[in-house]
Design an enzyme around this catalytic site. Structure first.
Site: not given
Length: 315
Positions: A154, A234, A263, A281
């Site tokens: 993507g 993810r 997390e 992250h």
């Protein structure tokens, strides 16, 4: 004119919080000592939710806001939003794609370079005095000219692959179908075959029920003891139990991870593995991108309450 009342699920930087507060009546759920009491008090006045990708919005939260019209996500991922509940009630959902694509791709490539060349360990080696005391740092592995696979081509996957092309890498990808915008890269139908044929496997899939643990034991073992897994998508796309086991016993060479289940309280076993690079992250964590994300979140809220088309609708 009365400002629309919205529910904010997590903190934003001051440059986003101040204009949000100016435009709307904001109820900060994350600051409430008793969240249930707060929802009972203001839930029926809430017309929109401002959330973050990892926080989403559960069915219970959605049902606590009976007049909810819109959920605006600060982030590209919206898998933590209960989309089925939104569709049932006609609630629209927006996210912030595109504005973070380049930064996420940059960090993915940086993680590959850092892990392959041992940059963090080498910096510690030099800083600690081991260079002078013990000699040169142990040899690591090159990146240029090797084989890279992208699972999910993507927006972000495409930008990762485009950057990897600059390293003269052989690029393969897997997706639901070949992409017309990737004529120079090799399409591979399934993740196991993709992993078997590459040295570096980037996971850039959107998360869904269909992709949960798509990178499981079979994919990890196909990547093998010389392979590296890089996840900037993810955590749910990876079977963490299988990953930790393979890293521990050498069936997988290494990993570089920006996302984790649970997390920030991720599995502590990751900390004990010498062959994994851990990041908090923060793939979209630049000032420029976070400002653009906040602006797009607010623009979607503003468009909705003005009766204008949403800029980046998901539902």
């Amino acid at each position: 004119m009365t400002k629309p009342e919205i529910l904010q699920l997590g903190p934003y930087p001051a440059w986003d919080q101040e204009p949000l507060d100016a435009a709307f009546t904001v109820h900060r759920l994350f600051e409430a000592d008793d969240r249930a009491a707060m929802l009972a008090n203001v839930g029926d006045r809430i017309r929109a939710i401002a959330t973050r990708g990892e926080l989403g919005a559960s069915r219970a939260l959605i049902e606590a806001c009976p007049n909810l019209e819109l959920i605006s996500v600060y982030g590209v991922g919206y898998d933590a939003v209960d989309l089925a509940a939104c569709r049932e009630r006609g609630i629209q959902v927006t996210n912030t794609p595109d504005v973070l694509t380049g930064d996420v791709a940059d960090l993915g490539v940086a993680m590959m370079l850092a892990q392959s060349r041992g940059i963090i360990g080498a910096e510690t080696w030099a800083r600690s005095g081991k260079w002078a005391a013990e000699g040169l740092y142990p040899l690591k592995r090159r990146v240029f000219g090797r084989r890279a696979g992208v699972l999910g081509l993507g927006r972000i996957g495409f930008e990762v692959a485009r950057r990897l092309a600059g390293f003269d890498m052989q690029i393969s990808y897997s997706d639901i179908a070949p992409k017309s915008y990737a004529p120079d890269w090799t399409f591979v139908e399934d993740a196991v075959t993709l992993a078997r044929d590459v040295d570096f496997l980037f996971v850039t899939l959107a998360a869904s029920a269909a992709t949960r643990h798509i990178v499981g034991r079979d994919v990890i073992e196909a990547l093998g003891p010389e392979g590296m897994l890089i996840n900037i998508s993810r955590a749910s796309n990876i079977d963490e139990e299988a990953l930790i086991a393979a890293l521990a016993d050498g069936r997988l060479g290494s990993a570089a991870l920006d996302v984790f289940e649970g997390e920030p309280n991720f599995d502590p076993r990751f900390r004990d593995l010498p062959n994994v690079l851990l990041q908090p992250h923060h793939a979209s964590g630049t000032i420029e991108t976070r400002k653009a994300m906040g602006q797009l979140l607010r623009d979607n809220l503003t468009a909705h309450f003005a009766g204008s088309p949403l800029l980046t609708p998901v539902v």
